[in-house]
Design a protein around this motif. Structure first.
Motif, short mmCIF file in Angstrom:
data_model
loop_
_atom_site.label_atom_id
_atom_site.label_comp_id
_atom_site.label_asym_id
_atom_site.label_seq_id
_atom_site.Cartn_x
_atom_site.Cartn_y
_atom_site.Cartn_z
N ASP A 1 17.86 -17.37 30.20
CA ASP A 1 17.85 -18.94 29.85
C ASP A 1 19.18 -19.46 30.14
O ASP A 1 20.32 -19.00 30.46
CB ASP A 1 17.18 -19.30 28.65
N SER A 2 19.27 -20.87 29.94
CA SER A 2 20.33 -21.75 30.11
C SER A 2 21.58 -21.18 29.07
O SER A 2 22.82 -21.58 29.32
CB SER A 2 20.15 -23.15 29.77
N ALA A 3 21.15 -20.50 27.98
CA ALA A 3 22.45 -20.02 26.94
C ALA A 3 22.87 -18.62 27.26
O ALA A 3 23.51 -17.94 26.82
CB ALA A 3 21.49 -19.92 25.53
N THR B 1 20.85 -15.78 27.70
CA THR B 1 19.93 -14.84 26.73
C THR B 1 18.91 -14.26 28.01
O THR B 1 18.33 -14.94 28.43
CB THR B 1 19.37 -15.39 25.60
#
Length: 213
Positions: free
Chosen positions: A74-76, A78
């Motif tokens: 994802d964008s983080a 993860t």
């Protein structure tokens, strides 16, 4: 031709055969069309309205799922993989994912094909945002753990190992069969044979008879 020269000739012939097989294997692999990833779904830059349950790769030839890696983040940053990558029909791979929220996602893949070649790539897609993913930040490699990247021997390397082993085995057999001749016993060399009495030798005579008058 002496035994030593025959052994050397046979060993040289075996080594020449091994080299020829190795060169032929390398030439066949270099002449083959490069294996590659043909398409990925979702595609790069796709803006999806619904959440996908997997990322699929269509390939030009069969891949080894044990040695291949597909990582979705994802964008983080993860990882959202849901299990390991697996085959998808003929010449395809499928990576299940679990996406819990809208946003931008990235895909990094490292595919190892059954012919020993590999291909890598990265892409981005978005889910539920209505816009294309932002191309910001570098996408990490597909391999999240160095332990997962313990690749085995590729087919070409295995072929070369087998050829080398057969050549070495042939040379060892020839060397073991060539036994040195047994040297003569120095204790028996130059020892004279004792001569016994011959039939023609002089004979002892008894006392002479007295001569008459």
């Amino acid at each position: 031709m002496s035994a030593g020269r025959r052994t050397l000739a046979v060993a040289t012939a075996l080594a020449a055969v091994g080299i020829a097989v190795a060169v032929g294997a390398v030439a066949r692999q270099s002449d083959a069309a490069p294996a590659r990833v043909l398409a990925v779904t979702p595609a790069d830059g796709a803006a999806l309205a619904t959440t996908p349950g997997e990322v699929t790769l269509r390939l030009s030839t069969d891949a080894d799922p044990v040695l291949s890696h597909v990582t979705v983040r994802d964008s983080a940053g993860t990882t959202v993989n849901d299990g390991r990558v697996r085959t998808d029909g003929q010449s395809g791979l499928r990576q299940p994912v679990r996406l819990d929220r809208p946003g931008d996602y990235s895909v990094a893949y490292h595919v190892t094909f059954t012919n020993g070649q590999d291909d890598t790539g990265v892409l981005r897609f978005s889910v539920g945002t209505g816009v294309a993913p932002r191309s910001t930040g570098e996408i990490p490699d597909a391999i999240t753990d160095s332990g997962e990247h313990a690749h085995g021997v590729d087919p070409l390397g295995a072929t070369l190992l087998v050829v080398d082993g057969l050549v070495l085995l042939g040379v060892l057999v020839l060397l073991l069969r060539r036994r040195p001749s047994r040297p003569p016993d120095p204790a028996t060399v130059g020892t004279p044979t004792p001569a016994g009495p011959t039939a023609s030798g002089p004979r002892d005579r008894g006392p002479s008879a007295p001569l008459g008058d």
